[in-house]
Design an enzyme around this catalytic site. Structure first.
Site, PDB file in Angstrom:
ATOM      1  N   HIS A  78       0.822   0.123 -10.017  1.00 52.05           N
ATOM      2  CA  HIS A  78      -0.141  -0.599  -9.177  1.00 52.05           C
ATOM      3  C   HIS A  78      -0.694  -1.819  -9.927  1.00 52.05           C
ATOM      4  O   HIS A  78      -1.907  -1.986 -10.074  1.00 52.05           O
ATOM      5  CB  HIS A  78      -1.288   0.325  -8.751  1.00 52.05           C
ATOM      6  CG  HIS A  78      -1.921  -0.107  -7.455  1.00 52.05           C
ATOM      7  ND1 HIS A  78      -2.214   0.770  -6.437  1.00 52.05           N
ATOM      8  CD2 HIS A  78      -2.312  -1.331  -7.005  1.00 52.05           C
ATOM      9  CE1 HIS A  78      -2.776   0.115  -5.432  1.00 52.05           C
ATOM     10  NE2 HIS A  78      -2.838  -1.165  -5.755  1.00 52.05           N
ATOM     11  N   ARG A  96       0.834  -1.192   0.000  1.00 50.43           N
ATOM     12  CA  ARG A  96       0.000   0.000   0.000  1.00 50.43           C
ATOM     13  C   ARG A  96       0.872   1.247   0.000  1.00 50.43           C
ATOM     14  O   ARG A  96       1.910   1.308   0.661  1.00 50.43           O
ATOM     15  CB  ARG A  96      -0.910   0.033   1.239  1.00 50.43           C
ATOM     16  CG  ARG A  96      -2.143  -0.844   1.130  1.00 50.43           C
ATOM     17  CD  ARG A  96      -3.146  -0.249   0.147  1.00 50.43           C
ATOM     18  NE  ARG A  96      -4.368  -1.040   0.056  1.00 50.43           N
ATOM     19  CZ  ARG A  96      -4.590  -1.966  -0.849  1.00 50.43           C
ATOM     20  NH1 ARG A  96      -3.645  -2.263  -1.742  1.00 50.43           N
ATOM     21  NH2 ARG A  96      -5.735  -2.624  -0.896  1.00 50.43           N
ATOM     22  N   GLU A 104      -1.476   8.444  -6.581  1.00 48.31           N
ATOM     23  CA  GLU A 104      -1.354   7.767  -7.873  1.00 48.31           C
ATOM     24  C   GLU A 104      -2.233   8.463  -8.909  1.00 48.31           C
ATOM     25  O   GLU A 104      -3.341   8.887  -8.575  1.00 48.31           O
ATOM     26  CB  GLU A 104      -1.756   6.291  -7.734  1.00 48.31           C
ATOM     27  CG  GLU A 104      -0.852   5.525  -6.785  1.00 48.31           C
ATOM     28  CD  GLU A 104      -1.262   4.070  -6.566  1.00 48.31           C
ATOM     29  OE1 GLU A 104      -2.305   3.655  -7.149  1.00 48.31           O
ATOM     30  OE2 GLU A 104      -0.566   3.350  -5.842  1.00 48.31           O
TER      31      GLU A 104
END
Length: 310
Positions: free
Chosen positions: A279, A233, A262
């Site tokens: 990701h 994370r 992000e």
């Protein structure tokens, strides 16, 4: 007409049997038009038609969001982590929260191993040099000679441990809540792991207590030439402090698949001893398909249990 929101940036609706069952029951599906992580305001806008269920990504499902969706009965996370969901608010609003902890675990574990091998042998750096007409004879390191420190021994962390052991690495770990510890893995206090490991890889959820778990102070305490991996994370690593540690050589290399904000646009992009990915941890075709089907099945069963559908 009852609606369902799929807030993940991509989702294969056509090849998902539980989702097709929901469509046959007359439900209408709303998808994410932005094809990225949603903001609170964007989720609220998409939920305004009275959705009774959501297949969620990692967008913030806060008290404000849940309060704006009085018809919402089920949140089905397409993934393992629940740190993006205000679980207390969900409970107070009578919303069931479900997840798919097993489905993405192998994909994230294999990506982690890929990062480790790539950094130890400097594969990306050598590839770029060869493309420029160079022919470097760089001496890398063996995984078998390293001590791998795993922080978090959940579904993913345990798989990473087994993969590293298959390469004959020494594996140590920290997880005060671990109920299953792979054979041969030594549990250590966090501070001891930080000073003992050659490679530190994170596999734990984000919370206020784990915010910037790796920071300037912990980087300073690590062994020389430590490698850092974060496929868990964003927010677990102080990215500015990591960039400073990489520049100084205190940390020899790093790989990050997740970031505080992000898409990531920070200073790590300027460094050649760090791998950054977008990701993609769970985005292996087989794992993603299983994860989407399980998330839809959880949603179907959750709505039936809640009496929202028959």
């Amino acid at each position: 007409m009852n609606t369902l929101l799929i807030s993940t940036s991509s989702f294969d609706i056509d090849n998902n049997p539980p989702l097709q069952q929901l469509l046959q029951k007359g439900l209408r599906i709303i998808t994410n038009p932005h094809r990225r992580k949603l903001t609170e305001d964007e989720i609220i806008e998409l939920l305004k038609d009275g959705s009774i269920g959501i297949i969620a990504g990692i967008e913030p499902l806060t008290e404000r969001v849940l309060q704006s969706a009085p018809n919402l009965k089920v949140i089905s996370r397409c993934g393992a982590g629940l740190d993006s969901v205000d679980l207390t608010a969900a409970r107070n609003h009578g919303i069931a929260v479900l997840n798919t902890p097993e489905a993405p675990a192998q994909a994230v574990a294999e990506l982690t191993l890929g990062f480790v091998l790539c950094l130890l042998r400097e594969i990306s750096t050598i590839d770029q040099a060869v493309r420029k007409g160079e022919w470097p004879r760089t001496q890398g390191r063996l995984l078998a000679a390293q001590t791998v420190g795993i922080i978090g021994l959940g579904h993913i962390g345990r798989r990473v441990a087994r993969l590293c052991q298959a390469f004959e690495a020494t594996v140590i770990a920290h997880d005060p809540h671990a109920d299953q510890v792979p054979e041969g893995v030594t549990l250590l206090p966090l501070e001891q792991l930080m000073t003992s490991a050659d490679i530190i890889t994170l596999h734990l959820p984000y919370s206020p207590s784990t915010h910037h778990l790796l920071n300037a102070q912990t980087f300073a305490a690590m062994k020389p030439n430590t490698i850092i991996i974060n496929a868990a994370r964003g927010g677990l690593v102080d990215e500015k402090a990591l960039a400073d540690a990489l520049k100084s050589g205190k940390v020899s290399a790093a790989a990050l698949d997740v970031f505080e904000h992000e898409p990531y646009q920070g200073s790590l992009l300027e460094l050649n001893n760090v791998i950054v990915t977008s990701h993609i941890g769970s985005l292996a075709r087989e794992s993603r398909q299983r994860m989407e089907i399980e998330a839809a099945e959880n949603l179907l069963q959750g709505l039936i249990k809640a009496g929202a559908i028959q």
